[in-house]
Write a protein that holds these residues in place. Structure first.
Motif, mmCIF file in Angstrom:
data_model
loop_
_atom_site.group_PDB
_atom_site.id
_atom_site.type_symbol
_atom_site.label_atom_id
_atom_site.label_comp_id
_atom_site.label_asym_id
_atom_site.label_seq_id
_atom_site.Cartn_x
_atom_site.Cartn_y
_atom_site.Cartn_z
ATOM 1 N N GLU A 138 19.949 38.584 62.483
ATOM 2 C CA GLU A 138 18.573 39.103 62.498
ATOM 3 C C GLU A 138 18.410 39.962 63.746
ATOM 4 O OE1 GLU A 138 15.409 36.337 61.871
ATOM 5 O OE2 GLU A 138 16.645 35.095 60.550
ATOM 6 N N HIS A 139 18.239 41.255 63.541
ATOM 7 C CA HIS A 139 18.069 42.165 64.671
ATOM 8 C C HIS A 139 17.066 43.256 64.310
ATOM 9 C CE1 HIS A 139 20.925 44.352 62.189
ATOM 10 N NE2 HIS A 139 20.600 45.452 62.858
ATOM 11 N N VAL A 140 16.518 43.838 65.349
ATOM 12 C CA VAL A 140 15.585 44.937 65.171
ATOM 13 C C VAL A 140 16.230 46.233 65.625
ATOM 14 C CG1 VAL A 140 13.349 45.851 65.884
ATOM 15 C CG2 VAL A 140 13.605 43.426 65.431
ATOM 16 N N VAL A 141 16.989 46.162 66.705
ATOM 17 C CA VAL A 141 17.648 47.333 67.264
ATOM 18 C C VAL A 141 19.133 47.029 67.393
ATOM 19 C CG1 VAL A 141 17.839 48.791 69.310
ATOM 20 C CG2 VAL A 141 15.601 48.043 68.545
ATOM 21 N N SER A 142 19.966 47.975 67.018
ATOM 22 C CA SER A 142 21.402 47.803 67.216
ATOM 23 C C SER A 142 22.004 49.119 67.677
ATOM 24 C CB SER A 142 22.088 47.327 65.935
ATOM 25 O OG SER A 142 22.060 48.338 64.950
ATOM 26 N N ALA A 143 23.127 49.011 68.373
ATOM 27 C CA ALA A 143 23.872 50.184 68.812
ATOM 28 C C ALA A 143 25.347 49.905 68.576
ATOM 29 C CB ALA A 143 23.614 50.465 70.292
ATOM 30 N N GLN A 144 26.088 50.950 68.271
ATOM 31 C CA GLN A 144 27.523 50.833 68.074
ATOM 32 C C GLN A 144 28.222 51.890 68.905
ATOM 33 O OE1 GLN A 144 28.803 50.730 63.953
ATOM 34 N NE2 GLN A 144 26.793 50.024 63.293
ATOM 35 N N ALA A 145 29.389 51.535 69.430
ATOM 36 C CA ALA A 145 30.226 52.488 70.156
ATOM 37 C C ALA A 145 31.641 52.351 69.625
ATOM 38 C CB ALA A 145 30.186 52.218 71.651
ATOM 39 N N ASP A 196 20.398 54.470 65.248
ATOM 40 C CA ASP A 196 21.416 54.853 64.262
ATOM 41 C C ASP A 196 22.351 55.951 64.758
ATOM 42 O OD1 ASP A 196 20.342 53.014 62.404
ATOM 43 O OD2 ASP A 196 18.866 54.493 61.767
ATOM 44 N N THR A 197 22.552 56.038 66.085
ATOM 45 C CA THR A 197 23.496 56.984 66.656
ATOM 46 C C THR A 197 24.732 56.217 67.108
ATOM 47 O OG1 THR A 197 21.730 58.423 67.448
ATOM 48 C CG2 THR A 197 23.875 58.673 68.505
ATOM 49 N N THR A 198 25.906 56.663 66.729
ATOM 50 C CA THR A 198 27.154 56.044 67.175
ATOM 51 C C THR A 198 27.761 56.922 68.250
ATOM 52 O OG1 THR A 198 27.528 55.060 65.012
ATOM 53 C CG2 THR A 198 29.436 55.235 66.461
ATOM 54 N N CYS A 199 28.091 56.321 69.404
ATOM 55 C CA CYS A 199 28.666 57.060 70.528
ATOM 56 C C CYS A 199 30.059 56.518 70.833
ATOM 57 C CB CYS A 199 27.793 56.907 71.775
ATOM 58 S SG CYS A 199 26.133 57.574 71.594
ATOM 59 N N GLY A 213 28.740 53.064 76.848
ATOM 60 C CA GLY A 213 28.343 51.720 76.457
ATOM 61 C C GLY A 213 26.903 51.758 76.001
ATOM 62 N N THR A 214 26.239 50.644 76.082
ATOM 63 C CA THR A 214 24.829 50.592 75.728
ATOM 64 C C THR A 214 24.045 50.078 76.911
ATOM 65 O OG1 THR A 214 25.329 50.167 73.411
ATOM 66 C CG2 THR A 214 23.132 49.601 74.153
ATOM 67 N N MET A 215 23.031 50.810 77.305
ATOM 68 C CA MET A 215 22.136 50.393 78.364
ATOM 69 C C MET A 215 20.754 50.317 77.751
ATOM 70 S SD MET A 215 19.645 51.537 80.523
ATOM 71 C CE MET A 215 18.977 51.122 82.083
ATOM 72 N N ALA A 216 20.166 49.134 77.738
ATOM 73 C CA ALA A 216 18.824 48.952 77.182
ATOM 74 C C ALA A 216 17.920 48.390 78.259
ATOM 75 C CB ALA A 216 18.865 48.002 75.993
#
Length: 109
Positions: A80-87, A32-35, A41-44
């Motif tokens: 349907e998601h468990v983890v999400s990220a927003q930028a 729940d952090t927006t960068c 970007g997002t690195m998972a």
């Protein structure tokens, strides 16, 4: 954070190579952090455990753009998601979401 997410950061410059080490560019992020918008970007990095020969793992990966925060939230609500990220970059929202992995058994002969 689900156990299969070994690392989640805002490193927009990671190569994406699963064998590449996690470096110190960017920083680990909490859910729940927006960068953004500073070249982030997002690195998972996923840890799906040991798989037997022929066994596989399936999961949904969603990557997209939304023109604003409201549309981004609607898009995330519809998948349907468990983890999400927003930028963010201006008004544009980058979305990354991943679903729960489903382990497929090794086929029997």
């Amino acid at each position: 954070m689900p156990a299969y997410i070994a690392h989640l950061s805002n490193n927009g410059f990671h190569s994406g190579d699963p064998l590449a080490e996690v470096d110190d560019i960017g920083e680990p992020v909490e859910l729940d952090t927006t960068c953004g918008p500073d070249d982030q970007g997002t690195m998972a990095r996923l840890n799906l455990g040991s798989l037997a020969v022929g066994q596989s793992v399936a999961f949904t990966l969603y990557i997209g753009l939304a023109p604003n925060g409201e549309t981004a939230e609607l898009a995330l609500h519809d998948i349907e998601h468990v983890v999400s990220a927003q930028a963010t970059s201006g008004d544009t929202i980058g979305l990354f979401a991943i679903g729960t992995p489903t382990y497929q058994p090794t086929p029997s002969n």
